[in-house]
Design a protein around this motif. Sequence first.
Motif, PDB file in Angstrom:
ATOM      1  N   ASP A  54       0.826  -1.194   0.000  1.00 38.52           N
ATOM      2  CA  ASP A  54       0.000   0.000   0.000  1.00 38.52           C
ATOM      3  C   ASP A  54       0.870   1.258   0.000  1.00 38.52           C
ATOM      4  O   ASP A  54       0.645   2.172  -0.787  1.00 38.52           O
ATOM      5  N   LEU A  55       1.866   1.304   0.867  1.00 36.88           N
ATOM      6  CA  LEU A  55       2.740   2.466   0.919  1.00 36.88           C
ATOM      7  C   LEU A  55       3.517   2.598  -0.382  1.00 36.88           C
ATOM      8  O   LEU A  55       3.627   3.673  -0.949  1.00 36.88           O
ATOM      9  N   LYS A  56       4.020   1.476  -0.876  1.00 38.14           N
ATOM     10  CA  LYS A  56       4.799   1.527  -2.100  1.00 38.14           C
ATOM     11  C   LYS A  56       3.938   2.066  -3.248  1.00 38.14           C
ATOM     12  O   LYS A  56       4.419   2.826  -4.081  1.00 38.14           O
ATOM     13  N   ILE A  66       1.451   4.138  -3.003  1.00 33.07           N
ATOM     14  CA  ILE A  66       1.290   5.588  -2.824  1.00 33.07           C
ATOM     15  C   ILE A  66       2.552   6.301  -3.288  1.00 33.07           C
ATOM     16  O   ILE A  66       2.493   7.300  -3.998  1.00 33.07           O
ATOM     17  N   LEU A  67       3.705   5.764  -2.924  1.00 33.08           N
ATOM     18  CA  LEU A  67       4.960   6.423  -3.297  1.00 33.08           C
ATOM     19  C   LEU A  67       5.193   6.391  -4.801  1.00 33.08           C
ATOM     20  O   LEU A  67       5.812   7.293  -5.356  1.00 33.08           O
ATOM     21  N   LEU A  78       3.045   6.988  -6.923  1.00 36.36           N
ATOM     22  CA  LEU A  78       2.324   8.125  -7.484  1.00 36.36           C
ATOM     23  C   LEU A  78       3.234   9.345  -7.606  1.00 36.36           C
ATOM     24  O   LEU A  78       2.957  10.269  -8.366  1.00 36.36           O
ATOM     25  N   TYR A  79       4.321   9.341  -6.823  1.00 33.72           N
ATOM     26  CA  TYR A  79       5.268  10.444  -6.892  1.00 33.72           C
ATOM     27  C   TYR A  79       6.202  10.291  -8.100  1.00 33.72           C
ATOM     28  O   TYR A  79       7.207  10.989  -8.209  1.00 33.72           O
ATOM     29  N   ARG A  80       5.835   9.393  -9.028  1.00 34.79           N
ATOM     30  CA  ARG A  80       6.557   9.256 -10.291  1.00 34.79           C
ATOM     31  C   ARG A  80       5.578   9.295 -11.455  1.00 34.79           C
ATOM     32  O   ARG A  80       5.910   8.880 -12.567  1.00 34.79           O
TER      33      ARG A  80
END
Lengths: 350, 77, 374
Positions: free
Chosen positions: C3-5, C7-8, C10-12
Amino acid sequence: MEEFVKMVHGQGGTAMQQLIKNYILKYLGWGEAELPLKALDDSGVMNGIILKSDSYTVKPLFFPGGNIGTLAVSGTINDILMVGGKPLALALGLIIEEGFPFKELSAIIESIANLAKSVDVPVITGDTKVVERGALDKLVLNMSGIGIRHPLLDHNFKVVREYRKEFNAKWLMDANLRPGDKIILSGYIGDHAIALLSVREGLKFKSEIKSDAAPLIGVMDAALKIGGVVAAKDPTRGGIANLLNEWRDKSNVGIKIYEEKIPIRDDVRSACEYLGLDPLELGNEGKAVLAVIDEMAEDVLKAIRKHPLGKNAEIIGEVTKEFDYVVMETIIGGLRIIPPPIGDPVPRIC
Amino acid sequence: MCLGYPGRIIEIKGDFAKVDFGSGVIKDNIIISLVDAKVGDYVIVHAGYAIQVLDEEEAKKTIEIWNEYLKSISENR
Amino acid sequence: MSDLKSILMLYRDPKLAKRLTEKIHELAKEINDYTLIMHVCGTHEWTITHYGIRSLMPDNVELRAGPGCPVCITPASDIDAIIKLSLDGIIVMAYGDISRAKGGKGISLEDAKSMGGKIKIVYSVQDAFLLAKELSDEDIVFFGVGFDTTAPATAYMIKRDPPKNLSVLSSYRYVPPAVGALLEAPDLAIDGIINPGHSSTVTGMKPYKEYFDKHKKPMVFSGFEPIDVLISIYLILKQIRDGKAEMINEYTRSVTWNGNVKAMKTLLSVFQLEEGYWRGFGIVDNSAFEFKEEFDFVNARVKYGIRKPTARGEFVEGAKCADVIKGKIDPIECPLYMKECTPDNPKGPSMVSIEGTCRIWAEHKVTAILKCRI
């Protein structure tokens, strides 16, 4: 110039190219042949006979997806395929350290036999040497091979000439690329290197990452049958970064690739990020990169994808006049130059 | 040396934690006492210690806000 | 984890990146003037180079790297001192990067190893402590290199119960005053600053206020994903266009106003801030973490009489290391870059360290800046 040979000189990047230029070509580059040494292509060709010699020093000897034997069969056969050859037979040279267990030797030879049999390329000659304990690390081997012109190569070139009348190369050579040609990568990158690292560093993944080592006879057959292929190469040491830069140098062209198009497993990508490795520089042992004329690229892609070893193939870029370098468009749309790697970030993968 | 990776705490033993960075990379011996974290939390690890608990809500919020904002200003052209 | 991965990831996002890039170009056009944005973190330089962010920038916006590489700014005299200790038979423990940086005498710890020096590469201060306990008969010195991001781990381990045979040479540096010095520098006309993400996760935004108040330049605390950096550039340009200046936190998932209070408390209970010399950059007030008197027993300067570093330029002749470290020029403006000085054969610390601007540029073979058509 350097005084002593370092590990980096064997890692497939710019350092190794210096060694080849200053010592190998310097003395041996005089030979004339259809595809001579100085072309530094995947194999040499003399009088229609393709000849290839490759040595294998991979560590560890056994890894997920294969061993030094299966690696050797795949690697040498692939290098013959990459110039447009059909592999005929192999020669196996073994150098074994005193004290090496026969059980392991037997497993390696049996693997070689099974794989060679499955692709109908027999080992017809060879040699065995044993050296004292400590003189080398367990076992290294040399797998040489011969081939003849692939029966579909002429048809393939005929298709090229339909769209490029001035094309007159006789073999699939690194110097054949022209602006407009498309670059096809046959599948996931990084698997082999990460599989080896997972053993060496004790990494675990959701599903085990296996080496991709495999002979690509079926993939090349499918591509040549469609036609339009001008060059082929397998991205071993130094990965596709090294491969594309060799094409750039020998064909004197620019190449643009697209990061989002490059097939790579999620696990491999994350492992690379954490370990600080660039997947573009990692060696692969069961992949091919093909340069295909624009007009035939989609058809060649479709044909390769039908083969199990090519099902994840993608068109990853094109040859261009726009730049002088190998350039990648990053996933956020920026551009960055892909330099030739100094060496492979993971030593002794093949 | 700003290099910090997010990882999930899978075990805490005293002052040290075992952190899972994904893809089979699990590191033991991460100093955990300089943050207030519990097993299951995501932390940013730098030079062998957890420097901060990663705020997942903020991570989500930032991206959502920016996506909304940029979508709205391109729609209002 | 997934889940965290996700979300992160999305920062790409390429779509978000495109929109941000378009807005950045719009703002740059309105500003119409040459705009220099500086950052002070090797990891930000890596993101900028790796994702090709400079190629997305408008012609009048320049992104430049300041002194954000700890190996690069570690004083040559400290490197020389540690080399001397290793050649005198004392076991030196250091991270891999600093062991390849050449000191004022032209040799590195790695070179000293091949000359018989005793060196062990470690990956964390915990490893150094464990190893020191195992080698209890030997004298060990740990080379403490890094910023306020790294130093707290060392401070923490020292408070816990350091092995009697271990001492630490602290070359740790505090970043906020260096940003102040950058804003102060007359030969750098900085229009905006991308502040470090993890250093300020530890220090908090608070220590930057005094420098912000003095110079009133846009300051954005940025994360390390490409979207983080693009957002930060956008926020700086927007402020410049509007004639405003603010301290903005983009990296809200990690950075806070007060920072990691526990870490800072631990840090300042072991170290005090003194005048600090940054190789290539000069002297910056209150920027060196030196041991407090009650920690003399673990202070390698006291134990071995190593003096504090002072201002002295010590780079290879002709090299422009100092100008690159300071952020005055790009690596390609140094005459040695990618000629005599390469990652294989580095002449200065900025090419040695994986976070050095020259090394990052060299590995991405930046010899020309490519531009995208937006």
